[in-house]
Design a protein around this motif. Structure first.
Motif, short mmCIF file in Angstrom:
data_model
loop_
_atom_site.label_atom_id
_atom_site.label_comp_id
_atom_site.label_asym_id
_atom_site.label_seq_id
_atom_site.Cartn_x
_atom_site.Cartn_y
_atom_site.Cartn_z
N THR A 27 0.81 -1.60 -0.10
CA THR A 27 0.13 0.02 -0.05
C THR A 27 1.16 1.31 0.30
O THR A 27 1.95 1.06 0.45
N ILE A 28 0.52 2.61 -1.13
CA ILE A 28 0.85 3.82 -0.79
C ILE A 28 -0.18 4.52 -0.90
O ILE A 28 -0.88 4.41 -1.47
N LEU A 29 0.16 5.40 0.72
CA LEU A 29 -0.41 6.73 0.42
C LEU A 29 0.39 7.72 0.13
O LEU A 29 1.39 8.03 0.73
N ASN A 30 -0.35 8.71 -0.90
CA ASN A 30 -0.04 10.09 -1.35
C ASN A 30 -0.60 11.13 -0.29
O ASN A 30 -1.85 11.08 -0.58
N PRO A 31 -0.40 11.76 0.84
CA PRO A 31 -1.60 12.36 1.95
C PRO A 31 -1.51 13.87 1.11
O PRO A 31 -0.86 14.69 1.99
N ALA A 32 -2.14 13.83 -0.11
CA ALA A 32 -2.28 15.08 -1.06
C ALA A 32 -3.27 14.83 -1.38
O ALA A 32 -3.99 14.09 -2.15
N LEU B 67 -2.80 5.59 8.77
CA LEU B 67 -2.13 5.61 8.61
C LEU B 67 -1.05 4.16 8.95
O LEU B 67 -0.19 4.04 8.48
N ALA B 68 -1.51 3.66 9.94
CA ALA B 68 -1.32 2.18 10.51
C ALA B 68 -1.95 1.07 8.99
O ALA B 68 -0.79 0.29 9.17
N LEU B 69 -2.16 1.55 8.29
CA LEU B 69 -2.48 0.68 6.85
C LEU B 69 -1.78 0.68 5.36
O LEU B 69 -1.30 0.53 4.49
N CYS B 70 -0.33 1.94 5.75
CA CYS B 70 0.34 2.38 4.84
C CYS B 70 1.64 1.67 5.03
O CYS B 70 2.23 1.93 5.26
N ASP B 71 2.38 0.97 4.13
CA ASP B 71 3.48 0.79 3.90
C ASP B 71 4.59 1.76 3.34
O ASP B 71 5.52 1.50 4.00
N ALA C 212 6.94 2.81 6.07
CA ALA C 212 8.30 3.11 5.85
C ALA C 212 7.18 4.44 5.38
O ALA C 212 6.42 4.72 4.15
N VAL C 213 8.48 6.06 5.37
CA VAL C 213 8.04 7.23 4.57
C VAL C 213 8.90 7.61 3.98
O VAL C 213 10.22 7.19 4.32
#
Length: 305
Positions: A160-165, A175-179, A216-217
């Motif tokens: 999973t990738i979240l681009n928080p934009a 956030l805990a669902l984001c690799d 990871a960030v």
């Protein structure tokens, strides 16, 4: 390579150039107009498709001419639409005023059908998400379906990738669902309350996000490349220059699309980050967002050069 599934929005960007904004009730003559594709999710899907990914785009469109623009650019990039046609709304559009004197802009975005993306759209594409290699989303559509999509993907073992934009407050549960979380400096500052003006501050912000559950960030730092931070390592990956920077619009979307492809192909993290940087590095040498995304051969050529 398993598919890349991207949840996000498409909007038609309508950009007007003039010496000033008209006052209410006034008509002025402009100096230029451009109509093109936009929306972070769509831009990322196009970037991933042109970079060689097997890409599917989950969104909503209206039944109108702007929807045709979306389908056209997706078709050229090899993106497979998983689209609900919303007959009660319209395809999203953005009004972009560009001051011809300064280059500054003012923007109005009307998301239309894409602003009505709901959990039911995610459920309708559950099997597609569960069969993916990588699931990507952003925050231009409502947060609830993005959260639901991340949860389905995580439960199925999909990366999973979240681009928080655009920047928004997010729960620790989401956030805990984001690799991988891929904010820029301002988005990281909003999520953490910490300044991000140098590499040390970027690492501190990334560490704060890890404490909130992110795997990871990847902080995108413009001309300073990207900073990767997880529980085991920190990597600073410089930009991959492809020439003079002309237009940085959509560079972050190009990075996310390229990075998703590299992950789907099983590349090691350092190589995947460099692949994403090369995708973005080429895009900034051209005008536009989706239109500036490079083909796979161009990315490979830059990396091998």
């Amino acid at each position: 390579m398993k598919p890349i599934v991207i949840l996000g929005i498409f909007v038609a960007d309508t950009a007007y150039r003039a010496q000033r904004m008209p006052q209410m009730g006034e008509t002025i003559l402009g100096q230029g107009f451009v109509l093109g594709p936009g929306g972070k999710g769509s831009n990322q899907a196009v970037a991933a498709g042109k970079a060689g990914g097997d890409v599917h785009m989950i969104t909503r469109l209206g039944d109108d001419a702007f929807a045709g623009i979306a389908r056209d650019i997706w078709g050229k990039a090899g993106v497979k639409p998983a689209v609900k046609v919303d007959h009660e709304s319209y395809t999203g559009a953005a009004f972009i005023f560009v001051d011809s004197n300064s280059g500054n802009n003012a923007i109005i975005v009307a998301n239309g059908a894409a602003g009505r993306i709901a959990v039911e759209d995610i459920e309708a594409n559950r099997a597609l998400i569960e069969g993916a290699g990588v699931f990507v989303t952003q925050l231009e559509q409502p947060i609830a379906p993005a959260h639901h999509g991340l949860a389905i993907a995580r439960a199925a073992g999909v990366t999973t990738i979240l681009n928080p934009a655009p920047a928004a407050e997010l729960s620790d549960a989401m956030l805990a669902l984001c690799d991988y979380l891929t904010p820029n400096e301002s988005e990281a500052e909003l999520l953490t309350g910490l300044p991000v003006t140098n590499l040390d501050e970027a690492k501190a912000a990334a560490e704060a996000l890890l404490r909130r559950g992110v795997g990871a960030v990847i902080l995108t730092l413009g001309a300073n490349g990207v900073l990767y931070h997880d529980a085991q390592q920190t990597l600073h990956v410089p930009v991959v220059s492809a020439g003079k920077v002309i237009d940085t619009t959509g560079a972050g979307d190009a990075f996310n699309g390229g990075f998703a492809v590299a992950l789907a192909e099983g590349k090691p993290i350092a190589e995947a980050l460099r692949f994403g940087n090369a995708t973005a590095g080429i895009s900034v040498t051209r005008v536009g967002a989706a239109a500036s995304s490079p083909e796979r051969a161009e990315i490979d050529g830059l990396l091998q050069g």
